[in-house]
Design a protein around this motif. Sequence first.
Motif, PDB file in Angstrom:
ATOM      1  N   MET A  94       0.829  -1.196   0.000  1.00 53.48           N
ATOM      2  CA  MET A  94       0.000   0.000   0.000  1.00 53.48           C
ATOM      3  C   MET A  94       0.870   1.254   0.000  1.00 53.48           C
ATOM      4  O   MET A  94       0.615   2.197  -0.757  1.00 53.48           O
ATOM      5  CB  MET A  94      -0.937   0.005   1.213  1.00 53.48           C
ATOM      6  N   MET A  95       1.915   1.271   0.833  1.00 57.89           N
ATOM      7  CA  MET A  95       2.808   2.424   0.884  1.00 57.89           C
ATOM      8  C   MET A  95       3.570   2.595  -0.426  1.00 57.89           C
ATOM      9  O   MET A  95       4.007   3.688  -0.765  1.00 57.89           O
ATOM     10  CB  MET A  95       3.800   2.300   2.046  1.00 57.89           C
ATOM     11  N   GLY A  96       3.698   1.495  -1.176  1.00 56.94           N
ATOM     12  CA  GLY A  96       4.359   1.534  -2.470  1.00 56.94           C
ATOM     13  C   GLY A  96       3.415   1.858  -3.617  1.00 56.94           C
ATOM     14  O   GLY A  96       3.808   1.809  -4.781  1.00 56.94           O
ATOM     15  N   GLY A  97       2.158   2.167  -3.312  1.00 53.15           N
ATOM     16  CA  GLY A  97       1.230   2.620  -4.336  1.00 53.15           C
ATOM     17  C   GLY A  97       0.247   1.584  -4.850  1.00 53.15           C
ATOM     18  O   GLY A  97      -0.482   1.851  -5.807  1.00 53.15           O
ATOM     19  N   ILE A  98       0.174   0.416  -4.228  1.00 55.09           N
ATOM     20  CA  ILE A  98      -0.753  -0.616  -4.683  1.00 55.09           C
ATOM     21  C   ILE A  98      -2.110  -0.417  -4.000  1.00 55.09           C
ATOM     22  O   ILE A  98      -2.196  -0.218  -2.796  1.00 55.09           O
ATOM     23  CB  ILE A  98      -0.200  -2.028  -4.385  1.00 55.09           C
ATOM     24  N   ASP A  99      -3.156  -0.483  -4.782  1.00 51.27           N
ATOM     25  CA  ASP A  99      -4.518  -0.280  -4.297  1.00 51.27           C
ATOM     26  C   ASP A  99      -5.044  -1.597  -3.735  1.00 51.27           C
ATOM     27  O   ASP A  99      -5.604  -2.422  -4.448  1.00 51.27           O
ATOM     28  CB  ASP A  99      -5.396   0.208  -5.455  1.00 51.27           C
ATOM     29  N   THR A 100      -4.855  -1.795  -2.446  1.00 48.09           N
ATOM     30  CA  THR A 100      -5.253  -3.038  -1.789  1.00 48.09           C
ATOM     31  C   THR A 100      -5.613  -2.739  -0.340  1.00 48.09           C
ATOM     32  O   THR A 100      -5.735  -1.576   0.037  1.00 48.09           O
ATOM     33  CB  THR A 100      -4.122  -4.090  -1.904  1.00 48.09           C
ATOM     34  N   VAL A 101      -5.797  -3.770   0.465  1.00 42.23           N
ATOM     35  CA  VAL A 101      -6.076  -3.628   1.894  1.00 42.23           C
ATOM     36  C   VAL A 101      -5.121  -4.512   2.683  1.00 42.23           C
ATOM     37  O   VAL A 101      -4.553  -5.451   2.144  1.00 42.23           O
ATOM     38  CB  VAL A 101      -7.540  -4.012   2.250  1.00 42.23           C
ATOM     39  N   MET A 102      -4.984  -4.187   3.961  1.00 46.24           N
ATOM     40  CA  MET A 102      -4.190  -5.045   4.846  1.00 46.24           C
ATOM     41  C   MET A 102      -5.143  -5.722   5.826  1.00 46.24           C
ATOM     42  O   MET A 102      -6.097  -5.099   6.290  1.00 46.24           O
ATOM     43  CB  MET A 102      -3.117  -4.240   5.569  1.00 46.24           C
ATOM     44  N   PRO A 103      -4.895  -6.986   6.135  1.00 48.30           N
ATOM     45  CA  PRO A 103      -5.817  -7.726   7.001  1.00 48.30           C
ATOM     46  C   PRO A 103      -5.492  -7.608   8.493  1.00 48.30           C
ATOM     47  O   PRO A 103      -5.464  -8.601   9.204  1.00 48.30           O
ATOM     48  CB  PRO A 103      -5.653  -9.158   6.503  1.00 48.30           C
ATOM     49  N   ASP A 104      -5.253  -6.396   8.965  1.00 54.02           N
ATOM     50  CA  ASP A 104      -4.956  -6.275  10.384  1.00 54.02           C
ATOM     51  C   ASP A 104      -6.248  -6.337  11.189  1.00 54.02           C
ATOM     52  O   ASP A 104      -7.344  -6.308  10.637  1.00 54.02           O
ATOM     53  CB  ASP A 104      -4.136  -5.004  10.665  1.00 54.02           C
ATOM     54  N   LYS A 105      -6.142  -6.436  12.507  1.00 56.69           N
ATOM     55  CA  LYS A 105      -7.313  -6.706  13.341  1.00 56.69           C
ATOM     56  C   LYS A 105      -8.361  -5.606  13.282  1.00 56.69           C
ATOM     57  O   LYS A 105      -9.556  -5.894  13.305  1.00 56.69           O
ATOM     58  CB  LYS A 105      -6.894  -6.995  14.784  1.00 56.69           C
ATOM     59  N   ILE A 106      -7.951  -4.356  13.198  1.00 51.03           N
ATOM     60  CA  ILE A 106      -8.935  -3.269  13.149  1.00 51.03           C
ATOM     61  C   ILE A 106      -9.691  -3.290  11.831  1.00 51.03           C
ATOM     62  O   ILE A 106     -10.919  -3.223  11.798  1.00 51.03           O
ATOM     63  CB  ILE A 106      -8.254  -1.903  13.372  1.00 51.03           C
ATOM     64  N   VAL A 107      -8.961  -3.405  10.735  1.00 51.46           N
ATOM     65  CA  VAL A 107      -9.588  -3.420   9.413  1.00 51.46           C
ATOM     66  C   VAL A 107     -10.525  -4.622   9.301  1.00 51.46           C
ATOM     67  O   VAL A 107     -11.664  -4.485   8.840  1.00 51.46           O
ATOM     68  CB  VAL A 107      -8.515  -3.443   8.294  1.00 51.46           C
ATOM     69  N   LYS A 108     -10.073  -5.787   9.748  1.00 50.10           N
ATOM     70  CA  LYS A 108     -10.913  -6.986   9.687  1.00 50.10           C
ATOM     71  C   LYS A 108     -12.164  -6.834  10.535  1.00 50.10           C
ATOM     72  O   LYS A 108     -13.257  -7.207  10.105  1.00 50.10           O
ATOM     73  CB  LYS A 108     -10.120  -8.225  10.118  1.00 50.10           C
ATOM     74  N   ARG A 109     -12.012  -6.290  11.732  1.00 45.87           N
ATOM     75  CA  ARG A 109     -13.168  -6.138  12.611  1.00 45.87           C
ATOM     76  C   ARG A 109     -14.221  -5.232  11.978  1.00 45.87           C
ATOM     77  O   ARG A 109     -15.396  -5.590  11.901  1.00 45.87           O
ATOM     78  CB  ARG A 109     -12.754  -5.592  13.983  1.00 45.87           C
ATOM     79  N   VAL A 110     -13.816  -4.078  11.500  1.00 39.18           N
ATOM     80  CA  VAL A 110     -14.764  -3.113  10.934  1.00 39.18           C
ATOM     81  C   VAL A 110     -15.420  -3.668   9.672  1.00 39.18           C
ATOM     82  O   VAL A 110     -16.646  -3.624   9.521  1.00 39.18           O
ATOM     83  CB  VAL A 110     -14.074  -1.759  10.654  1.00 39.18           C
ATOM     84  N   ILE A 111     -14.619  -4.200   8.759  1.00 35.60           N
ATOM     85  CA  ILE A 111     -15.182  -4.688   7.497  1.00 35.60           C
ATOM     86  C   ILE A 111     -16.036  -5.927   7.722  1.00 35.60           C
ATOM     87  O   ILE A 111     -17.104  -6.065   7.118  1.00 35.60           O
ATOM     88  CB  ILE A 111     -14.074  -4.912   6.443  1.00 35.60           C
TER      89      ILE A 111
END
Length: 150
Positions: A71-88
């Motif tokens: 993501m920091m390198g410019g790729i349009d994606t998501v990371m599966p960390d606990k906060i992102v997973k919980r909300v989504i």
Amino acid sequence: MGGCGTSLLKNIVDNYMEKVPGLASYLSTLSDDDKIALRTWAKNAKLENWREDPIGRIKGVGLITFQYLRMMGGIDTVMPDKIVKRVINEILVKAGLEPANDDMEFIKKAEELALTCGYRPIELCWMTWLIQPEGKMMRMDKYSGILSKI
């Protein structure tokens, strides 16, 4: 490594370089400019083969870090960390859909969800972070001064 165009990206890369030995040495083989090196790597890094990737093989780099660096390198994606997973996953459940607990399944499902809703996956990912409180303040308020730079 030098020459980063933005101090925010430089701080992020420097932070990871300190925490993950081997990251700086691999990226330096791609370019003397840390921004170009990270973007070059990210453009060529594939999620499906992340464990075989030169950065994915570095001790201390898991799928969350791998995706964050992409993501920091410019790729349009998501990371599966606990906060992102919980909300989504909460959104999926409220919509009557099955949550995704497997990280690879989650990334694919979250990317599809974002596109279906008219957002870029990276936007959906950051939105999940910004709506979370950090202490008594919403992250959106705390980081409002740098949002335009991201």
